[in-house]
Write an enzyme that holds these catalytic residues in place. Structure first.
Site, PDB file in Angstrom:
ATOM      1  N   TYR A 105      17.584  -1.820  -7.845  1.00  0.00           N
ATOM      2  CA  TYR A 105      17.969  -0.766  -6.709  1.00  0.00           C
ATOM      3  C   TYR A 105      18.785   0.762  -7.075  1.00  0.00           C
ATOM      4  CZ  TYR A 105      16.112  -4.548  -4.466  1.00  0.00           C
ATOM      5  OH  TYR A 105      15.011  -5.647  -3.719  1.00  0.00           O
ATOM      6  N   ASN A 128      10.937  -1.525   4.838  1.00  0.00           N
ATOM      7  CA  ASN A 128      10.150  -0.793   4.914  1.00  0.00           C
ATOM      8  C   ASN A 128       8.813  -1.255   5.590  1.00  0.00           C
ATOM      9  OD1 ASN A 128       8.341   0.786   3.467  1.00  0.00           O
ATOM     10  ND2 ASN A 128       7.592  -0.235   1.685  1.00  0.00           N
ATOM     11  N   CYS A 136       7.307  -0.494  -2.413  1.00  0.00           N
ATOM     12  CA  CYS A 136       9.227  -1.549  -2.166  1.00  0.00           C
ATOM     13  C   CYS A 136       9.172  -2.738  -3.413  1.00  0.00           C
ATOM     14  CB  CYS A 136       9.707  -1.622  -1.620  1.00  0.00           C
ATOM     15  SG  CYS A 136       9.355  -2.704  -0.105  1.00  0.00           S
ATOM     16  N   HIS A 137       7.831  -3.014  -3.462  1.00  0.00           N
ATOM     17  CA  HIS A 137       7.869  -4.058  -4.760  1.00  0.00           C
ATOM     18  C   HIS A 137       7.639  -3.616  -5.516  1.00  0.00           C
ATOM     19  CE1 HIS A 137       4.040  -1.998  -4.612  1.00  0.00           C
ATOM     20  NE2 HIS A 137       3.527  -2.310  -6.036  1.00  0.00           N
ATOM     21  N   GLU A 163      -0.188  -4.318 -11.598  1.00  0.00           N
ATOM     22  CA  GLU A 163       0.264  -3.260 -11.979  1.00  0.00           C
ATOM     23  C   GLU A 163       0.450  -2.684 -13.296  1.00  0.00           C
ATOM     24  OE1 GLU A 163       3.382  -2.028  -9.472  1.00  0.00           O
ATOM     25  OE2 GLU A 163       1.501  -1.668  -7.860  1.00  0.00           O
TER      26      GLU A 163
END
Length: 165
Positions: A105, A128, A136-137, A163
């Site tokens: 963050y 979001n 945002c993940h 990912e």
């Protein structure tokens, strides 16, 4: 305003996208219920009517390609969200965070130009409306743990694993 929506079945569950007349994403997430997404849209952008579409064209194709492993497929899809300047800047900055390389963050806040605003960056993530398209993940707590996610921390973990490639 009339918006169009569609739901794509993915290996992570149903994914619904709401787009405006220009094809920009207003809201999206891992749900089959459009009604869950509409309240997330800023009042100035919220559609007065939604119509189901069989295919949202490039938007649905990008969702399918992302879930199939083409992790940058959603990067160029236009998104339209409204809020205060810092949140909007944070959402834009989030779109630059590459898949497989999550940030904290505090790092997210720095990308948005205010390195001491970690809590405000967390609030931008929490508000979001365009999950996946504004990733945002990909934001973690300072200690590397998951933190919150509208669609659940289990799904956040699965997205981050997806990912890693």
């Amino acid at each position: 305003m009339i918006a169009h929506c569609s739901t794509t079945d993915t290996h992570l569950g149903p994914f619904t996208t709401v787009v405006d007349a220009d094809g920009a994403v207003l809201a999206s997430g891992w749900t089959a219920e459009v009604a869950e997404l509409l309240p997330l849209i800023a009042a100035s952008l919220r559609p007065t009517e939604t119509r189901k579409a069989l295919d949202l064209g490039a938007v649905d194709k990008a969702v399918e390609r992302y879930h199939a492993g083409e992790l940058d497929a959603v990067d160029e899809v236009p998104v339209r969200q409204r809020s205060g300047p810092f949140r909007e800047h944070t959402w834009a900055a989030l779109r630059t965070v590459p898949a497989g390389d999550p940030v904290t963050y505090r790092e997210c806040a720095a990308l948005a130009g205010r390195p001491q605003a970690a809590r405000a960056a967390a609030a931008a993530c929490a508000n979001n409306a365009a999950a996946l398209f504004v990733p945002c993940h990909r934001v973690l707590r300072g200690d590397g743990t998951l933190g919150g996610f509208r669609w659940g921390t289990g799904l956040k973990a699965r997205l981050l694993e997806h990912e890693k490639g």
